[in-house]
Design an enzyme around this catalytic site. Structure first.
Site: not given
Ligand SMILES: Cc1cc2nc3c(=O)[nH]c(=O)nc-3n(C[C@H](O)[C@H](O)[C@H](O)COP(=O)(O)OP(=O)(O)OC[C@H]3O[C@@H](n4cnc5c(N)ncnc54)[C@H](O)[C@@H]3O)c2cc1C
Length: 398
Positions: A244, A126-127, A129, A383
């Protein structure tokens, strides 16, 4: 509301149990029970066994090669397979892309890709993020520029789970910068063997390269790999996310983890008696069990509504938060239970055939790995903070 199973559903449960008793390789069940590392070949072996029975894609309609199960049947299947310690079905092709192609894909895409998901020829990842586009997916920057019969793709994806095993990736790409950010996104299928695609592992807290960065450098993708219409990818992306988040509560996994903890608590001693009889520890276990039972009931309510054709609302956010927090708490208590044996973390012993002596009992071996690995549960799939924001809006009108 009636939460009891019908005679047909009970018969289905018996059928699944009989199938697992006959077809789940004991080697794989043992790996699951002991929390050992599963290889790509292990996943492929289990997928092939399920596919031969027509049960790999429980959620797909029969006309596409699926089992056509409703939400209750899928739940029963999930409960029985986790109880038997079967490997989980890798979700990207079966649970995520499959439904999107069935609803929005062209006839050619359906005929080409769906059978290859089922027979294992294609392993999808899944691409979505990117650095700077996780919770805020509308910020994706990876570009796809039309050039004759192709798109030229440039950019970077991150956190791509099991991308090291995949030969195809479904991506959100930017095809326009006009209008609202959501209106310039498209959904593109990319062969990862195309020149210009580079996969680089990211090692997580548990030492495992479970996720990756994927780079696209002038990657030429046939335009026929666009799903649906250009700039309408946001709609398909959201549809995929609803799939998902199904079963995100993970009741089966939490049950298995709690059973494992109970087994350990009966064997490990503190102050001359088993941990299970130590009042403070026993109270913590009871508290988790009560919370899990309450969540399992909520889960059944949501499933019953889904089986009756109603879409789950903010309940799926509640289940996501509760389910992931409970599992993390069970993991933490399991680490406490194995005490000093949680400290050595001999990763190589998680491989089949490792011949070094484990430092402690077999059940202690995966405790630390699971604890660290499952920190991810409250982040991926949306999250928990973002889920709370959804609940705040949808239920509390904030
Ligand atoms: C082990 C793992 C596997 C993953 N696998 C995939 C995958 O296969 N394909 C893929 O596309 N993605 C994948 N992801 C990505 C995952 O979906 C994202 O990490 C997730 O959506 C959070 O985005 P971010 O990491 O950019 O954090 P950010 O969005 O930058 O968030 C950082 C922090 O701010 C908080 N935050 C952000 N916005 C808000 C808001 N509006 N209100 C309150 N708090 C907020 C978040 O909860 C978090 O604590 C994976 C992530 C992990 C850790």
């Amino acid at each position: 509301m009636d939460l009891s199973y019908t005679p047909e559903q009970l018969a289905f449960r018996a059928e699944v149990r009989a199938f697992l008793a006959e077809k789940l390789p004991p080697r794989l069940a043992e790996k699951g029970r002991l929390g050992k590392r599963l290889t790509k070949a292990d996943h492929e072996e289990w997928h092939a066994i399920l596919n031969a029975r027509g049960w790999l894609a429980g959620n797909w309609p029969v006309e596409f090669g699926g089992a056509g199960w409703n939400a209750v049947e899928r739940h029963i299947f999930e409960e029985e397979t986790t109880r038997a310690h079967a490997p989980r079905i890798v979700p990207f092709g079966v649970a995520m892309l499959g439904p999107v192609l069935q609803k929005f894909g062209s006839k050619e895409q359906i005929e080409h890709f769906l059978p290859r998901i089922l027979n294992g020829e294609h392993w999808w990842c899944q691409g979505y993020s990117e650095p700077g586009a996780g919770s805020d997916l509308a910020s994706v920057k990876t570009t796809a520029v039309r050039d004759g019969d192709s798109y030229i793709v440039n950019g970077q994806k991150t956190w791509t789970t099991l991308g090291q095993h995949a030969n195809w990736i479904f991506c959100l790409v930017r095809t326009s910068t006009e209008g609202k950010p959501q209106e310039g996104i498209s959904f593109l299928l990319i062969d990862m063997e195309t020149p210009g695609v580079t996969v680089r592992p990211i090692v997580l807290l548990d030492g495992e390269p479970e996720v990756n960065e994927v780079f696209f450098d002038d990657v030429r993708v046939p335009a026929e790999n666009l799903v649906g219409e250009e700039n309408k990818g946001w709609t398909y992306a959201k549809y995929l996310l609803t799939h998902e988040r199904t079963n995100i509560a993970g009741v089966g996994f939490a049950n298995a983890a709690l059973e494992n903890l109970a087994r350990i608590a009966a064997l490990e001693c503190a102050g001359g008696r088993p941990l299970a009889e130590e009042p403070l520890f026993a109270a913590k276990m009871a508290e988790l069990e009560i919370q899990l039972m309450a969540m399992a009931t909520t889960n059944l309510r949501v499933i019953a509504r889904a089986a009756a054709g109603q879409a789950p609302g903010a309940e799926s956010s509640m289940l996501k938060i509760k389910g992931t927090v409970i599992r993390q708490e069970i993991n933490a208590l399991t680490r406490t239970a194995v005490g000093p044996y949680a400290a050595p973390f001999p990763s190589e012993l998680l491989d089949e055939g490792a011949n070094a002596e484990p430092v402690g009992p077999d059940y202690a071996l995966p405790a630390t790995r699971q604890y660290f690995n499952n920190r991810k549960l409250s982040i991926y799939g949306g999250s928990n903070e973002v889920q709370r924001a959804i609940i705040g809006k949808a239920l509390l009108d904030l």
